[in-house]
Design a protein around this motif. Structure first.
Motif, PDB file in Angstrom:
ATOM      1  N   THR A  29       1.004  -1.113  -0.080  1.00 53.49           N
ATOM      2  CA  THR A  29      -0.037   0.094  -0.002  1.00 53.49           C
ATOM      3  C   THR A  29       0.714   1.161   0.028  1.00 53.49           C
ATOM      4  O   THR A  29       1.961   1.500   0.858  1.00 53.49           O
ATOM      5  CB  THR A  29      -0.810  -0.013   1.297  1.00 53.49           C
ATOM      6  N   GLU A  31       2.334   4.981   0.416  1.00 56.96           N
ATOM      7  CA  GLU A  31       2.004   6.451   1.268  1.00 56.96           C
ATOM      8  C   GLU A  31       0.914   7.272   0.582  1.00 56.96           C
ATOM      9  O   GLU A  31       0.583   7.150  -0.813  1.00 56.96           O
ATOM     10  CB  GLU A  31       3.278   6.989   1.426  1.00 56.96           C
ATOM     11  N   TYR A  32      -0.062   7.724   1.517  1.00 55.53           N
ATOM     12  CA  TYR A  32      -0.876   8.527   0.754  1.00 55.53           C
ATOM     13  C   TYR A  32      -0.365   9.809   0.096  1.00 55.53           C
ATOM     14  O   TYR A  32       0.620  10.365   0.453  1.00 55.53           O
ATOM     15  CB  TYR A  32      -1.771   9.296   2.035  1.00 55.53           C
ATOM     16  N   ASP A  33      -1.072  10.015  -0.816  1.00 56.55           N
ATOM     17  CA  ASP A  33      -0.587  11.167  -1.807  1.00 56.55           C
ATOM     18  C   ASP A  33      -1.651  11.930  -2.134  1.00 56.55           C
ATOM     19  O   ASP A  33      -2.943  11.449  -2.688  1.00 56.55           O
ATOM     20  CB  ASP A  33      -0.223  10.454  -3.320  1.00 56.55           C
ATOM     21  N   PRO A  34      -1.865  13.388  -1.708  1.00 56.87           N
ATOM     22  CA  PRO A  34      -2.974  14.059  -1.808  1.00 56.87           C
ATOM     23  C   PRO A  34      -3.544  14.265  -3.296  1.00 56.87           C
ATOM     24  O   PRO A  34      -4.654  14.756  -3.717  1.00 56.87           O
ATOM     25  CB  PRO A  34      -2.534  15.302  -1.077  1.00 56.87           C
ATOM     26  N   ASP A  35      -2.628  14.254  -4.261  1.00 59.13           N
ATOM     27  CA  ASP A  35      -2.694  14.314  -5.565  1.00 59.13           C
ATOM     28  C   ASP A  35      -3.423  13.187  -6.321  1.00 59.13           C
ATOM     29  O   ASP A  35      -4.220  13.180  -7.231  1.00 59.13           O
ATOM     30  CB  ASP A  35      -1.569  14.823  -6.470  1.00 59.13           C
ATOM     31  N   ASN A  36      -3.298  12.144  -5.545  1.00 60.33           N
ATOM     32  CA  ASN A  36      -4.098  10.648  -6.194  1.00 60.33           C
ATOM     33  C   ASN A  36      -4.664   9.974  -4.970  1.00 60.33           C
ATOM     34  O   ASN A  36      -4.166   9.205  -4.488  1.00 60.33           O
ATOM     35  CB  ASN A  36      -3.172   9.849  -6.803  1.00 60.33           C
ATOM     36  N   PRO A  37      -5.749  10.740  -4.271  1.00 63.47           N
ATOM     37  CA  PRO A  37      -6.403  10.016  -3.147  1.00 63.47           C
ATOM     38  C   PRO A  37      -6.913   8.594  -3.508  1.00 63.47           C
ATOM     39  O   PRO A  37      -7.108   7.878  -2.290  1.00 63.47           O
ATOM     40  CB  PRO A  37      -7.505  11.214  -2.663  1.00 63.47           C
ATOM     41  N   GLY A  38      -7.324   8.384  -4.459  1.00 69.78           N
ATOM     42  CA  GLY A  38      -7.576   6.969  -4.775  1.00 69.78           C
ATOM     43  C   GLY A  38      -6.855   6.130  -4.872  1.00 69.78           C
ATOM     44  O   GLY A  38      -7.274   5.029  -5.448  1.00 69.78           O
ATOM     45  N   ASP A  41      -3.601  -0.240  -4.083  1.00 67.97           N
ATOM     46  CA  ASP A  41      -2.446  -1.120  -3.675  1.00 67.97           C
ATOM     47  C   ASP A  41      -1.555  -1.362  -4.952  1.00 67.97           C
ATOM     48  O   ASP A  41      -2.175  -1.216  -6.090  1.00 67.97           O
ATOM     49  CB  ASP A  41      -2.766  -2.588  -3.198  1.00 67.97           C
TER      50      ASP A  41
END
Length: 120
Positions: A29, A31-38, A41
């Protein structure tokens, strides 16, 4: 150093001759990417040569992590893009196994073989 490189080639040749292809699959998984929140995995796969074996009675006595049904999978290290680690999935003989533990045979810094404890 050339000696161990030759041994890695020999290990791959022997396992390819007497073993079978196995597929290792790791799902991570990101790391969270605010530019690609969806973003979901990420799965990476690689094929290697391996031999699936049973553990011996002595190994059961000496290692408390081994449970009935676990198998030992010896995989040639030469040519692998990444080394196995716990929780990686392995497809072998029509079944999917999970790596529980692994040991790297690596004399003088040259990986020859990975010995995996797998469980289905």
């Amino acid at each position: 150093m050339a000696f161990y490189e030759d041994m890695a080639v020999m290990a791959l040749e022997l396992i390819a001759e007497f073993g079978q292809p196995v597929t290792l699959r790791e799902i991570t998984t990101p790391e969270y990417d605010p530019d690609n929140p969806g973003g979901g995995d990420v799965m990476i796969e690689q094929t290697a040569q391996g031999i699936l074996l049973d553990f011996t009675g002595l190994e059961f006595q000496n290692d408390t992590l081994i449970v009935r049904g676990d198998k030992k999978l010896k995989v040639a290290a030469l040519g692998m893009a990444w080394k196995p680690k716990p929780l990686v999935q392995v497809d072998v003989q029509g079944r999917t196994w999970t790596v529980i533990n692994f040991k790297e045979i690596n004399p003088a810094g040259t990986p020859l073989l990975y010995e995996l404890q797998v469980r289905s």
